[in-house]
Design an enzyme around this catalytic site. Structure first.
Site, PDB file in Angstrom:
ATOM      1  N   HIS A  69       0.834  -1.210   0.000  1.00 23.56           N
ATOM      2  CA  HIS A  69       0.000   0.000   0.000  1.00 23.56           C
ATOM      3  C   HIS A  69       0.866   1.256   0.000  1.00 23.56           C
ATOM      4  O   HIS A  69       1.951   1.283   0.600  1.00 23.56           O
ATOM      5  CB  HIS A  69      -0.989   0.005   1.167  1.00 23.56           C
ATOM      6  N   ASP A  71      -0.212   4.329   1.052  1.00 27.14           N
ATOM      7  CA  ASP A  71      -0.577   5.336   2.045  1.00 27.14           C
ATOM      8  C   ASP A  71       0.118   5.114   3.375  1.00 27.14           C
ATOM      9  O   ASP A  71       0.657   4.036   3.655  1.00 27.14           O
ATOM     10  CB  ASP A  71      -2.094   5.374   2.244  1.00 27.14           C
ATOM     11  N   ASP A  95       6.190   0.975   7.596  1.00 25.84           N
ATOM     12  CA  ASP A  95       4.832   0.621   7.164  1.00 25.84           C
ATOM     13  C   ASP A  95       4.328   1.596   6.103  1.00 25.84           C
ATOM     14  O   ASP A  95       3.666   2.567   6.419  1.00 25.84           O
ATOM     15  CB  ASP A  95       3.918   0.620   8.381  1.00 25.84           C
ATOM     16  N   GLU A 125      -5.099   1.852   2.729  1.00 26.48           N
ATOM     17  CA  GLU A 125      -5.045   0.662   3.573  1.00 26.48           C
ATOM     18  C   GLU A 125      -5.189   1.020   5.045  1.00 26.48           C
ATOM     19  O   GLU A 125      -5.682   0.209   5.835  1.00 26.48           O
ATOM     20  CB  GLU A 125      -3.722  -0.078   3.342  1.00 26.48           C
ATOM     21  N   GLU A 126      -4.752   2.232   5.414  1.00 29.37           N
ATOM     22  CA  GLU A 126      -4.685   2.601   6.832  1.00 29.37           C
ATOM     23  C   GLU A 126      -6.001   3.144   7.385  1.00 29.37           C
ATOM     24  O   GLU A 126      -6.049   3.579   8.535  1.00 29.37           O
ATOM     25  CB  GLU A 126      -3.583   3.650   7.041  1.00 29.37           C
ATOM     26  N   GLU A 154       4.190  -6.288   3.599  1.00 32.58           N
ATOM     27  CA  GLU A 154       4.025  -5.657   4.910  1.00 32.58           C
ATOM     28  C   GLU A 154       5.270  -5.938   5.752  1.00 32.58           C
ATOM     29  O   GLU A 154       5.962  -6.936   5.549  1.00 32.58           O
ATOM     30  CB  GLU A 154       2.790  -6.218   5.619  1.00 32.58           C
ATOM     31  N   HIS A 328       3.627   3.155  12.692  1.00 34.71           N
ATOM     32  CA  HIS A 328       2.747   4.225  13.181  1.00 34.71           C
ATOM     33  C   HIS A 328       3.370   5.063  14.295  1.00 34.71           C
ATOM     34  O   HIS A 328       2.719   5.988  14.804  1.00 34.71           O
ATOM     35  CB  HIS A 328       1.394   3.686  13.643  1.00 34.71           C
TER      36      HIS A 328
END
Length: 353
Positions: A69, A71, A95, A125-126, A154, A328
């Site tokens: 992903h 984003d 990530d 995705e987030e 991932e 994150h």
């Protein structure tokens, strides 16, 4: 900005990080990725919104998907990237822009893959599942994703993580009777009644399930409590939101039945649910991948988009650089040696007949 796909994958990771793409704003980065992939003549490149899909058609006997992903979560003062020794800091380094960089670099530098390749770089995705770009492509163009095997890059810190847990959220509600707090005996306190829910959760014994050598540990936990009317009112309602992370041997229906059984006698409302994915490591394509990499294998403790591939009947694993425990965080970073190792491992796999 022009992306140099064939150059240093660590530098490519930094370039991707320096191109902000918080969920919902991936368009400009998707534009650059599309242009860069169009420059690779062996790929047919197409797009659905801000999801870019590139496919080879070399007539190979098998097709492999590499997916990631574009984003990130909101930036926390951690863009642009910065490097300290072997560590590259910045939003999305782990990530999962390092995984995206590995994917894109391999697309440019593996000229004669043993498998036909499908590259998927997707948006959103987030955030909530309804916006997920991979899910959208699966609904609109399932033929774009047709393959024998998929690798979701991932962060796994260089291990192979099989399948993923399912996740379910529910509101468990107690009901009472309002009254003035000075005359509380005229009422029934719904917040006090919620103690029975918390006692149930404290006493809950989570299963551990071994599937294909991957041990999934379930969990049932309170994640929010809501109740109260005013500072002088006995509350007549209290809601405890619980999150059930369940092993992929349970279906969503079985997970819901379990939650309702645990909280029998209470008002239970399922508010969100996503199925897990079995590791599928006994599938020949997955077994071949594990054997070729020679990397450790473990369960994915969390939900990822391998579940979407599983729903399409495509065996899939998680494998990528970066420590998922750093995802994150404001201090998020990736060990650049993991990027190099992931490139080398996947290059061997893609070249192996």
């Amino acid at each position: 900005m022009t992306l140099d796909l064939a150059g240093d994958p660590v530098a490519l990771t930094a370039a991707l990080v320096d191109f902000p793409s918080v969920s919902g704003t991936e368009g400009p980065l998707a534009d650059e990725v599309f242009r860069a992939l169009e420059g690779l003549k062996r790929y047919e490149v197409t797009r659905d919104g801000d999801t870019v899909v590139a496919r080879t058609n070399l007539g190979r006997p098998h097709r492999v998907v590499l997916a990631g992903h574009l984003d990130t979560v909101p930036i926390a003062g951690n863009v642009p990237s910065r490097r300290e020794g072997d560590l590259l800091y910045g939003c999305g380094t782990t990530d999962m822009k390092s995984g995206d960089a590995v994917l894109l670099h391999l697309a440019a530098t593996v000229e004669e893959p043993a498998h036909d390749l499908t590259l998927v770089l997707y948006d959103n995705e987030e955030v909530e599942a309804s916006k997920n770009g991979l899910g959208r492509v699966g609904r609109n163009h399932p033929d774009w994703l047709a393959a024998d095997f998929a690798v979701l890059l991932e962060p796994t810190d260089g291990t192979v993580e099989g399948g993923c847990q399912g996740t379910m959220r529910a509101k468990v509600t107690t009901h009472g009777k309002r009254a003035h707090s000075a005359r509380s005996w005229h009422g029934v306190n719904a917040i006090h009644a919620a103690a029975a829910i918390l006692d149930t959760l404290n006493a809950y014994e989570a299963r551990q399930v071994d599937i294909d050598g991957c041990v999934y540990r379930e969990g049932l936990n309170a994640v929010a409590v809501s109740g109260g009317v005013a500072g002088n009112v006995i509350p007549d309602r209290c809601e405890v939101t619980v999150n059930f992370r369940f092993a992929p041997d349970r279906s969503e229906a079985q997970a819901e039945a379990h939650v309702r059984e645990v909280f029998a006698g209470f008002d239970v409302e399922i508010t969100d649910s996503a199925p897990g994915a079995l590791p599928g490591l006994s599938a020949p394509a997955a077994a071949n991948f594990v054997a070729e990499l020679g990397a450790p294998v473990q369960a994915k403790l969390g939900w990822t988009d391998v579940a979407r591939f599983a729903s399409l009947g495509i065996p899939a694993v998680n494998f990528g650089p970066g420590d998922p425990n750093l995802a994150h965080q404001a201090g998020e970073y990736v060990d650049t040696r993991k990027i190099t190792e992931a490139v080398q491992a996947l290059r061997r796999y893609l070249a192996a007949d």
